[in-house]
Design a protein around this motif. Sequence first.
Motif, PDB file in Angstrom:
ATOM      1  N   PRO A 212     -12.669   1.106 -35.335  1.00  0.00           N
ATOM      2  CA  PRO A 212     -11.515   0.261 -34.975  1.00  0.00           C
ATOM      3  C   PRO A 212     -11.791  -1.236 -34.991  1.00  0.00           C
ATOM      4  CG  PRO A 212     -11.637   2.134 -33.503  1.00  0.00           C
ATOM      5  CD  PRO A 212     -12.906   2.140 -34.316  1.00  0.00           C
ATOM      6  N   SER A 213     -13.052  -1.631 -35.110  1.00  0.00           N
ATOM      7  CA  SER A 213     -13.362  -3.061 -35.141  1.00  0.00           C
ATOM      8  C   SER A 213     -13.571  -3.594 -36.555  1.00  0.00           C
ATOM      9  CB  SER A 213     -14.605  -3.343 -34.292  1.00  0.00           C
ATOM     10  OG  SER A 213     -15.731  -2.681 -34.835  1.00  0.00           O
ATOM     11  N   HIS A 214     -13.405  -2.786 -37.568  1.00  0.00           N
ATOM     12  CA  HIS A 214     -13.721  -3.190 -38.935  1.00  0.00           C
ATOM     13  C   HIS A 214     -12.931  -4.393 -39.441  1.00  0.00           C
ATOM     14  CE1 HIS A 214     -15.855   0.668 -40.496  1.00  0.00           C
ATOM     15  NE2 HIS A 214     -16.590  -0.047 -39.671  1.00  0.00           N
ATOM     16  N   HIS A 215     -11.796  -4.629 -38.911  1.00  0.00           N
ATOM     17  CA  HIS A 215     -10.962  -5.746 -39.367  1.00  0.00           C
ATOM     18  C   HIS A 215     -11.420  -7.099 -38.822  1.00  0.00           C
ATOM     19  CE1 HIS A 215      -9.504  -4.906 -35.368  1.00  0.00           C
ATOM     20  NE2 HIS A 215      -8.910  -6.085 -35.381  1.00  0.00           N
TER      21      HIS A 215
ATOM     22  N   TYR B 216     -19.956  -7.275 -31.682  1.00  0.00           N
ATOM     23  CA  TYR B 216     -19.193  -6.608 -32.741  1.00  0.00           C
ATOM     24  C   TYR B 216     -19.957  -5.346 -33.102  1.00  0.00           C
ATOM     25  CZ  TYR B 216     -17.581  -5.420 -37.400  1.00  0.00           C
ATOM     26  OH  TYR B 216     -17.103  -4.734 -38.494  1.00  0.00           O
ATOM     27  N   ALA B 217     -19.275  -4.208 -33.073  1.00  0.00           N
ATOM     28  CA  ALA B 217     -19.922  -2.928 -33.365  1.00  0.00           C
ATOM     29  C   ALA B 217     -19.380  -2.372 -34.672  1.00  0.00           C
ATOM     30  CB  ALA B 217     -19.686  -1.945 -32.222  1.00  0.00           C
TER      31      ALA B 217
ATOM     32  N   SER C  82     -26.685  -8.703 -28.247  1.00  0.00           N
ATOM     33  CA  SER C  82     -26.318  -7.340 -28.624  1.00  0.00           C
ATOM     34  C   SER C  82     -26.753  -6.323 -27.581  1.00  0.00           C
ATOM     35  CB  SER C  82     -26.926  -6.980 -29.978  1.00  0.00           C
ATOM     36  OG  SER C  82     -26.363  -7.753 -30.997  1.00  0.00           O
ATOM     37  N   GLU C  83     -27.217  -6.813 -26.457  1.00  0.00           N
ATOM     38  CA  GLU C  83     -27.680  -5.912 -25.399  1.00  0.00           C
ATOM     39  C   GLU C  83     -26.525  -5.038 -24.914  1.00  0.00           C
ATOM     40  OE1 GLU C  83     -29.444  -6.085 -20.851  1.00  0.00           O
ATOM     41  OE2 GLU C  83     -29.541  -7.872 -22.116  1.00  0.00           O
ATOM     42  N   VAL C  84     -26.790  -3.740 -24.829  1.00  0.00           N
ATOM     43  CA  VAL C  84     -25.798  -2.785 -24.346  1.00  0.00           C
ATOM     44  C   VAL C  84     -26.140  -2.424 -22.909  1.00  0.00           C
ATOM     45  CG1 VAL C  84     -24.806  -0.491 -24.663  1.00  0.00           C
ATOM     46  CG2 VAL C  84     -25.417  -1.873 -26.653  1.00  0.00           C
TER      47      VAL C  84
END
Length: 187
Positions: free
Chosen positions: A36-39, A30-31, A14-16
């Motif tokens: 927009p990534s909820h699906h 996954y953010a 999860s490193e940014v």
Amino acid sequence: AFIADLDSLFMVTSEVVGDLVDVTGLVGQYAHGNEPSHHMAYLYSYVGEPWKTQEWTRRLLDEMYQPTPEGIIGNEDCGQMSSWYVFSSLGFYPVNPSNGIYVFGRPIFDKVALKLPENKVFEIRTVNNSRENKYIQSVQLNGRPYDKSYISHADIVNGGTLVITMGNKPNKDFGTNMDCRPKSAIK
């Protein structure tokens, strides 16, 4: 290959890196704080692994939402963060709202009644509901066995009863046949 890439999305670090300081709700890359990534957790059902959708939606419901003033991960743009929670808590989500289907995740309530026009009611009952029992074992719609990993809007607005029986191990037969999976417009 798609399943491997989807698995990787949730499992990598999860490193940014860089100037993405406002990214929140990371599980792998996954953010959840980015609407927009909820699906994405629901995409497993399209490729015959709905039990992974059930695992991930339960984890996201538990980890990304808390009963505190700052209990929602991310930026609540126009109610999308809350909408994801409400739909997912019921046990399904409109991955593609224009096609009239809702892909099953896993419900968190024992019983919910949706009051509909014309005095109709759509009731969702969850049997063996617990944190440990996060996998759909079977589904019945209006007293009949239902083997699809999704439900149509028409089935909901007609009213009736959806009974979802849960268990602590994935039922890798439920919703996995090609005719039981949600359809994608991409061929």
